[in-house]
Design an enzyme around this catalytic site. Structure first.
Site, PDB file in Angstrom:
ATOM      1  N   GLY A  63       4.176   1.507  -0.593  1.00 22.67           N
ATOM      2  CA  GLY A  63       5.226   1.844  -1.733  1.00 22.67           C
ATOM      3  C   GLY A  63       4.403   2.121  -3.020  1.00 22.67           C
ATOM      4  CB  SER A 107     -13.042 -11.442  10.970  1.00 20.91           C
ATOM      5  OG  SER A 107     -13.642 -10.190  11.499  1.00 20.91           O
ATOM      6  NE  ARG A 115      -2.021  -1.834  12.952  1.00 22.43           N
ATOM      7  CZ  ARG A 115      -3.162  -2.697  12.615  1.00 22.43           C
ATOM      8  NH1 ARG A 115      -4.083  -1.996  12.300  1.00 22.43           N
ATOM      9  NH2 ARG A 115      -3.201  -3.974  12.384  1.00 22.43           N
ATOM     10  NE  ARG A 120      -7.145  -6.127  16.863  1.00 23.22           N
ATOM     11  CZ  ARG A 120      -6.752  -5.870  15.837  1.00 23.22           C
ATOM     12  NH1 ARG A 120      -5.290  -5.367  15.637  1.00 23.22           N
ATOM     13  NH2 ARG A 120      -7.647  -5.727  14.769  1.00 23.22           N
ATOM     14  CG  HIS A 159      -5.656 -10.432  15.397  1.00 17.62           C
ATOM     15  ND1 HIS A 159      -6.669 -11.421  15.567  1.00 17.62           N
ATOM     16  CD2 HIS A 159      -6.109  -9.303  14.787  1.00 17.62           C
ATOM     17  CE1 HIS A 159      -7.684 -10.692  15.134  1.00 17.62           C
ATOM     18  NE2 HIS A 159      -7.355  -9.535  14.628  1.00 17.62           N
ATOM     19  CD  GLU A 163       3.813  -4.119   9.479  1.00 18.90           C
ATOM     20  OE1 GLU A 163       3.220  -4.314   8.462  1.00 18.90           O
ATOM     21  OE2 GLU A 163       3.602  -4.744  10.655  1.00 18.90           O
ATOM     22  CG  LEU A 212      -2.148  -0.962   1.366  1.00 18.08           C
ATOM     23  CD1 LEU A 212      -3.041  -0.517   2.501  1.00 18.08           C
ATOM     24  CD2 LEU A 212      -2.953  -0.180   0.011  1.00 18.08           C
TER      25      LEU A 212
END
Lengths: 228, 250, 637
Positions: free
Chosen positions: C45, C284, C435, C330, C266, C425, C43
């Site tokens: 780059g 998810s 985050r 999380r 996560h 990132e 994304l």
């Protein structure tokens, strides 16, 4: 004029449109042929009726010839390109492709040879000149070409009949895939429409095969044409 | 489980390739297909042999990197599943498995199962975008897009660019890939200005790359990990013919 | 070294606008005389390459993938935040800014975060205009959802494939510029080192992954958009190729590595099933809305889940955090799972898993409703595990997911190593110690589309750059270094595969520098890492040569850098003697098990300077000032 050959998609359009013309012809031709079951009078009247169309007949014939030629050269060109790019796998395993789809080329070529033979046999009279020159007298007294007898005598030959049956079976396979493909190629597709047209194509193909095959079989079994 | 693998080995693009046979044992049914190859590769490396090269990355079915034909099916036998998400429980103990690269003349082999799929990128480069410069976009809600159209665009845009459609096509056509990208952009209001130009450019680039033509086997749709519909091919046919027929107006 | 973040003066709302006015511009006709190398086409780059090219710069974009559409940005599922406030529920740039700073546990730079919140609005416009098929309402307007516990609905999404669709948008923008000829795209080339001339980053050395050839690429500035280092744990949700090499090589050439200990875990991934496991798949988080998390009360209970009666189950999140329960944040959710498993209550073959049970939800809402909400996730779970979540509970376990740390950059996204810009990132700048969900995509695109293209112009306009070519001594020396490293790897000719060492390192890091850390564990890691590294250099086995497509060499080269980098990470975690966000030091927790910050002593960015392999890196501190938000303690009780 053959510039479309450079484009895969335009080629497919040409194949589809010529396909529609040829399918139309096959349906008409089949219906006409079935008159054999109505006896010599009906078939011979129909045959002379076509002849009597004169110039119109020639227009139809020319359209058909052009359609057939375009259909054949375009598909040969596409197949040649496709063979060049796809080399196949050690193990063939298909998830969706049908036998009729993979058999299109072989079926098509067989049909082509058959059509040439068929024309030579029944339209041009190259195969058996003696039967081609037979005459019949219609009820109205008109003396015409005896198509009925020509067909009956022709199909009494087992080899001719077997070749015919084989070619017609291939034609059925060709139509089963071809009739639905025409719509897909021309951009007519739908979640309900496509499965429906696939079924319709199979049914139409089957009806045509049964109708056409019934003629030589009936003749060989003596059900039709016993009096010739 | 134990398996007998026949894997296509090819040192580089110029070398001739051949199948080599490998026996793998004690394979867990919870392994993914690629993990099974990892195990084989570990053994090969320790034994001083070259490991089997294959493209892979995310291993969750979205990056589109993995590309191998398993017993004649690109990505293997499972419906809507990439090779990385295919698990060994779908195979039987003692089974023979043929593993080949995605085969197509426009996908030259780089090594073993790794092929060069840059032809697909070139199709995108020829016009698979909406020319909007950064910073010049209007407010996102200025353009209302009917939900149905947006959903269709998403269906088409789900393509992961793996090339399985090409590899599965008996004719080596790239029509499912190209048509999906065209549909994604052509169905949206944002994509209208360049629609005709894009359609012609991408289709012609596809032909230029040497890809074959569709004869409606629908193997592409069956092999597609995202089950992208062949409906898009049909539509591309029509849109291309229409674009060509009306090109004189531009 | 004095770290100057170059934060513009003035009120926070005006800093970016003012800065854009203050920076030097380059005449449009002159831009093509400047060349920028962008490493990585995810994304950040791809968006940066495309935008720089649109502005007129000459761009060389380098990726080790076969195509610029494969980077791991593509796997992001959830969505992208933006302060559009379309739902009219009280969102604003200020609120997104505040939430992000708070979510980062007050360890991020205010000015950067505010700018991120500002440009978040433009990202959605840009992506929509590119044709990204965001979810829509029936009226045709864009749909939003609430994500990751946010109190406003500010997340835009494209089914469960938001990252894919945004990346395709950026990839297409890049393709457009490749077609126009102003971006040269180099695929299957891995950056091996960075070329520094006169203290300025001027190029990179790449290895062609197909031929093995080492190549020199030179430019006026280098941009690293090479992602995070989550694969230091071996098992993570990252893609197989994700690695630290590019940023670590820059670090060795003098760029500071900031906050490497901030790694996000996560909570809902599919657990490990065996040693062969190559990655962990994320499920998810939305599953936690209806699933109940539990483990057996008894240790080592091997009965099937449905055979364990209700009163023998421990619904530990509901027990410990009654108000948030299964929706606890999380890090809390992750740590609680680890606690239960460390206590012997873990389930599954390895004992590292907990149940996520939908039985009650199915009884309450019906199978159809659950299928409608999670059908595709259940399908994916069944494909991977062979279990049907409608019948038997899912098994989940936390996994490394995202790394907030990265190369230190100033407000212009430039490293202390002049001319080296770092985006996405790969840099450290915006997320602090943790985050928020749906913010990674936002930051990658903000950097690439809207921040870097401006700030890099200022550098190019003001830098004094001498002419160099491949024969410049620094270039030749760097190529030589890379060549030596490749040869050294091949010549070890030991007995163990690169993955063996990666697995070994990963386990050590996960156990000691993972989601909960303590002094003893960190010191243990610092003792063990050099041993693994030593063993690696004595006993690694690579087949083939450097002059061919060589997957074991690729892997070994990356593992070698992880083996050095891991130490920096452990030093940072040891040095940060507080708990903050995702960095949880067991010594510092509230009685409820919450992270306890120490703002007086650790309110700084820890930026580490390379001092040699095996040497303790030198710590530089960038103090963080909070003028606009009040430092607070979060509580999820």
């Amino acid at each position: 004029m053959l510039g479309f050959l450079k484009s895969n998609i335009l080629s497919k359009f040409v194949v589809a449109i010529t396909g529609i013309i040829l399918v139309g012809f096959i349906i008409g031709h089949t219906l006409g042929n079935l008159l054999i079951f109505a006896g010599p009078e009906a078939l011979n009247t129909y045959a002379i009726g076509l002849r009597d169309l004169g110039p119109t007949l020639w227009v139809v014939r020319i359209v058909l010839i052009i359609a057939a030629i375009l259909h054949v050269i375009t598909t040969i060109n596409l197949v040649r390109q496709n063979k060049k790019i796809a080399s196949g796998y050690k193990v063939s395993n298909y998830k969706a492709s049908t036998f009729s789809a993979r058999f299109m080329g072989y079926a098509g070529l067989t049909i082509l040879f058959f059509v040439l033979y068929h024309l030579a046999h029944f339209t041009l009279g190259f195969v058996d000149a003696s039967t081609f020159n037979m005459e019949a007298t219609l009820e109205n007294g008109r003396v015409v070409h005896d198509v009925y007898s020509m067909v009956v005598i022709g199909f009494r030959n087992v080899i001719v009949s077997l070749f015919y049956i084989l070619a017609v079976s291939f034609l059925g396979l060709h139509l089963k895939h071809g009739i639905h493909s025409m719509f897909q190629s021309l951009g007519i597709h739908g979640k309900k429409f496509t499965p429906m047209i696939q079924k319709v194509a199979a049914i139409v193909a089957l009806i045509i095969v049964i109708s056409l095959i019934s003629i030589p079989i009936s003749i060989m079994l003596g059900i039709v044409g016993g009096q010739v | 489980m134990n398996l007998k693998l026949h894997i296509w080995r090819q040192k580089n693009n110029k070398a001739a390739g051949a199948f080599e046979q490998y026996a793998v044992s004690d394979i867990s049914e919870d392994m993914s297909f690629l993990e099974m190859l990892d195990v084989l590769n570990e053994d090969l490396i320790v034994g001083g042999k070259d490991p089997v090269a294959f493209d892979h990355d995310c291993r969750e079915g979205i990056c589109g990197a993995c590309s191998m034909t398993i017993n004649g099916n690109p990505h293997g036998p499972e419906k809507a599943t990439t090779a990385c998400q295919l698990h060994m429980r779908k195979f039987n103990d003692g089974q023979e498995i043929y593993i080949e690269p995605f085969k197509n003349k426009s996908f030259p082999v780089i090594r073993d199962l790794v092929v060069d799929r840059s032809a697909l990128d070139r199709i995108i480069e020829s016009g698979g975008y909406i020319s909007i410069k950064t910073g010049s976009a209007p407010d996102a809600n200025d353009i209302a897009v009917p939900k149905a159209k947006s959903d269709v665009a998403m269906d088409a845009a789900a393509c992961i660019g793996c090339g399985a459609c090409v590899a599965a096509c008996p004719n080596g056509a790239a029509m499912l890939f190209t048509s999906a990208k065209l549909k994604h952009l052509n169905v949206l209001p944002q994509g209208q200005a360049e629609k005709k130009k894009r359609t012609i450019a991408m289709v012609e680039q596809m032909d230029k790359e040497g890809f074959g033509s569709c004869t409606n086997h629908y193997e592409c749709e069956a092999a597609c990990p995202k089950s992208i519909s062949v409906e898009f091919i049909s539509e591309m046919n029509f849109e291309y013919a229409k674009a060509r027929a009306t090109a004189y107006r531009d | 070294m004095k770290l100057d973040a170059k934060i513009p003066e003035g009120p926070i709302q005006d800093k970016w606008t003012k800065h854009k006015f203050d920076i030097k511009l380059i005449n449009p006709a002159n831009k093509r005389k400047y060349k920028v190398i962008v490493v990585g086409t995810g994304l950040a780059g791809a968006s940066a390459s495309a935008t720089l090219s649109e502005l007129g710069y000459e761009v060389e974009a380098i990726t080790f993938h076969d195509s610029s559409r494969r980077a791991h940005s593509i796997a992001a599922q959830g969505g992208i935040n933006s302060a559009k406030n379309y739902p009219n529920d009280g969102d604003s740039v200020w609120r997104l800014f505040y939430d992000t700073v708070k979510g980062g546990d007050f360890r991020s730079r205010e000015a950067n975060v505010y700018r991120l919140a500002q440009v978040s609005v433009d990202i959605i416009d840009q992506a929509t205009a590119q044709g990204v098929p965001f979810a829509r309402e029936y009226g045709g307007n864009l749909a939003n959802r609430s994500f990751g516990g946010a109190q406003v609905s500010r997340t835009f999404y494209a089914r469960g494939q938001t990252g894919q669709q945004l990346l395709l948008g950026a990839y297409q923008a890049l393709a457009k510029e490749v077609e126009s000829g102003s971006v040269k795209l180099r695929t299957r080339k891995e950056m091996m080192d960075i070329i520094v001339v006169d203290g300025k980053a001027r190029g990179v050395v790449t290895r062609d992954l197909v031929t093995g050839e080492l190549e020199t690429h030179l430019a006026d500035s280098v941009v690293l958009a090479t992602g995070g280092y989550g694969n230091v744990f071996y098992l993570s949700t990252n893609a197989q190729a994700c690695n630290v090499t590019a940023t670590y090589r820059a670090y060795k050439k003098g760029a500071l590595f900031a906050n490497p200990c901030y790694t996000q875990i996560h909570p809902t991934c599919i657990p490990v099933s065996g040693d062969y496991q190559s990655k962990l798949t994320l499920m998810s988080e939305s599953l936690r809305n209806d699933g109940r998390i539990w483990v057996p009360k008894a240790k080592g209970d091997k009965r099937k889940p449905r055979e364990i009666p209700e009163n023998e189950r421990d619904y530990y999140l509901e027990r410990k955090y009654p108000s948030f329960g299964n929706l606890s944040p999380r890090d809390i959710s992750s740590r609680s799972a680890k606690e239960a498993c460390d206590n012997g209550q873990g389930i599954g073959a390895t004992g590292y898993g907990v149940y996520l049970d939908f039985k009650d939800a199915i009884n309450r809402l019906g199978k159809d409703t659950i299928a409608e909400r999670y059908g595709n996730l259940f399908e994916m779970y069944e494909r991977i595990t062979g279990d049907n979540p409608y019948e038997t509970p899912m098994m989940i376990y936390p996994a490394s997911h995202y790394t907030m740390g990265g190369l230190w950059v100033d407000y212009n996204l430039m490293s202390n190593l002049e001319g080296l810009h770092v985006i996405g990132e790969a840099n450290f700048s915006d997320h602090g110690a943790n985050r928020l969900g749906a913010s990674a995509l936002m930051q990658g695109l903000a950097d690439g589309y809207f921040v870097l293209p401006y700030t890099i112009g200022n550098y190019l306009a003001t830098a004094d750059l001498k002419k160099i070519d491949a024969d410049t001594p620094e270039c030749k020396a760097t190529v030589k270094e890379v060549e030596d490293k490749v040869n050294k790897l091949i010549n070890v000719n030991g007995t163990k595969t690169p993955s063996y060492f990666h697995r070994k390192l990963g386990k050590l890091m996960w156990d000691n520098v993972g989601m909960a850390r303590n002094e003893a564990g960190l010191k243990h890691a610092l003792e063990e890492i050099p041993k693994i590294r030593e063993e690696f250099w004595k006993d690694v086995k690579i087949s083939g040569t450097g002059a061919e497509y060589n997957i074991s060499l690729e892997k070994a080269s990356r593992v070698a850098d992880f083996l050095e980098f891991a130490e920096v990470m452990a030093y940072d975690a040891l040095d940060r003697d507080e708990s903050a966000g995702a960095h949880f030091r067991e010594e510092h927790q509230t009685p409820d098990g919450e992270a306890k910050r120490n703002d007086d002593e650790y309110r700084y960015v820890a930026a580490w300077e390379y001092k040699g392999v095996g040497q303790r890196p030198e710590l530089h501190k960038e103090e963080l000032d909070f003028e606009n938000v009040k430092l607070a303690v979060r509580s999820y009780k």
